[in-house]
Structure formats: structure tokens, C-alpha cells
Scaffold this motif. Structure first.
Motif, mmCIF file in Angstrom:
data_model
loop_
_atom_site.group_PDB
_atom_site.id
_atom_site.type_symbol
_atom_site.label_atom_id
_atom_site.label_comp_id
_atom_site.label_asym_id
_atom_site.label_seq_id
_atom_site.Cartn_x
_atom_site.Cartn_y
_atom_site.Cartn_z
ATOM 1 N N ALA A 1 38.193 40.510 24.154
ATOM 2 C CA ALA A 1 38.815 40.024 25.398
ATOM 3 C C ALA A 1 38.209 38.687 25.815
ATOM 4 C CB ALA A 1 38.650 41.059 26.506
ATOM 5 N N GLU B 1 35.434 44.362 24.629
ATOM 6 C CA GLU B 1 35.012 43.351 25.599
ATOM 7 C C GLU B 1 34.815 42.001 24.915
ATOM 8 O OE1 GLU B 1 31.568 44.731 27.713
ATOM 9 O OE2 GLU B 1 32.563 46.599 28.278
ATOM 10 N N PRO C 1 42.324 51.673 30.316
ATOM 11 C CA PRO C 1 42.667 50.594 29.379
ATOM 12 C C PRO C 1 41.655 50.539 28.241
ATOM 13 C CG PRO C 1 41.829 49.695 31.443
ATOM 14 C CD PRO C 1 41.947 51.174 31.629
ATOM 15 N N ARG D 1 45.263 45.158 25.476
ATOM 16 C CA ARG D 1 43.877 45.567 25.690
ATOM 17 C C ARG D 1 43.622 46.011 27.128
ATOM 18 N NH1 ARG D 1 40.983 44.369 21.817
ATOM 19 N NH2 ARG D 1 41.927 42.417 21.203
ATOM 20 N N THR D 2 44.374 45.469 28.081
ATOM 21 C CA THR D 2 44.080 45.739 29.488
ATOM 22 C C THR D 2 45.080 46.676 30.160
ATOM 23 O OG1 THR D 2 45.243 43.728 30.163
ATOM 24 C CG2 THR D 2 42.857 43.567 29.833
#
Length: 132
Positions: free
Chosen positions: A67, A64, A39, A30-31
């Protein structure tokens, strides 16, 4: 209060380490991004020219949210691993009573006995139990 059996200790350690590695892979996916790319978690990283801006914002919001969930799960896993190493696994953080090994095996990140978990959920008006 008897300590955890060695087999339960070993199985919890194995499951927690496996879950930690899997969650870290998800966070990195994800990052991390290739050079020149945003990303997946970046604001509007899903918006391309001509794309629906609202849909792109919703996808970014979801990224978000995921995460945040993964960060909380990593914290819970690290706490559980720390308790295993320190010898405090299997003790309810609320009342200090023993948490049954079957409950620990079902949810290695659990921090409370069933009674205390139910009281906490009732007080907070959540129906959620521990994750993982």
C-alpha cells in the motif's frame, strides 16, 4: 528547449492515466472489504482462528508495504500528469536540462535526466531508479 512532441505527450498521458487507474484498482482491492470483513490491509486481517499468528502478521506487514508503494506510485503519476498539463514535462528537476523523449517514454514518471539520477542514487547509495 523544445517542448515534447505531441505524439510523446499523448502517449505519456495515455500510459500515466492507464497506470493510475490500475494502481487505484489495486489500492481499492487492498482497502475495500465486504460488510463485516476486515480490509486486506487491516492489522491481523489475515489471521483466522487456529492460523499461524506470525504468518498472519507477515502477510499484514506485506500488505502495508504494498500500500505504501502504491501510494508513492500514485503520487509520482499525479506529479507527472501535472507536469504534462502545465507544460513542464521533460525538464530535469535537478539541472533544468531536457530529458530525452525515449527516457520519458520508457518511464513516464521520471523526474531527472540520467546524469542527475545517477548522482542522486550515488549520493543516497541506492541502486533504484524511478518506478513504473
Amino acid at each position: 528547449m523544445p517542448p515534447l512532441s505531441q505524439s510523446v505527450h499523448d502517449e505519456m498521458t495515455r500510459r500515466l492515466r492507464q497506470a493510475r487507474a490500475s494502481t487505484l484498482r489495486a489500492v481499492r482491492a487492498r482497502t475495500d472489504a465486504a460488510e463485516g470483513e476486515a480490509p486486506a490491509i487491516g492489522p491481523l486481517s489475515h489471521a483466522l482462528q487456529g492460523d499461524d499468528q506470525v504468518a498472519a502478521e507477515m502477510i499484514s506487514h506485506d500488505e502495508e508495504h504494498f500500500a505504501g508503494h502504491e501510494a508513492a506510485l500514485l503520487h509520482a503519476i499525479d506529479v507527472a500528469l501535472g507536469k504534462l498539463e502545465a507544460g513542464g514535462a521533460g525538464i530535469c528537476e535537478s539541472c533544468g536540462c531536457e530529458i530525452p523523449e525515449a527516457r520519458l517514454l520508457a518511464t513516464p514518471t521520471v523526474r531527472m535526466c540520467i546524469g542527475c539520477q545517477e548522482q542522486t542514487e550515488k549520493a543516497l547509495r541506492t541502486g533504484r531508479g524511478p518506478s513504473m
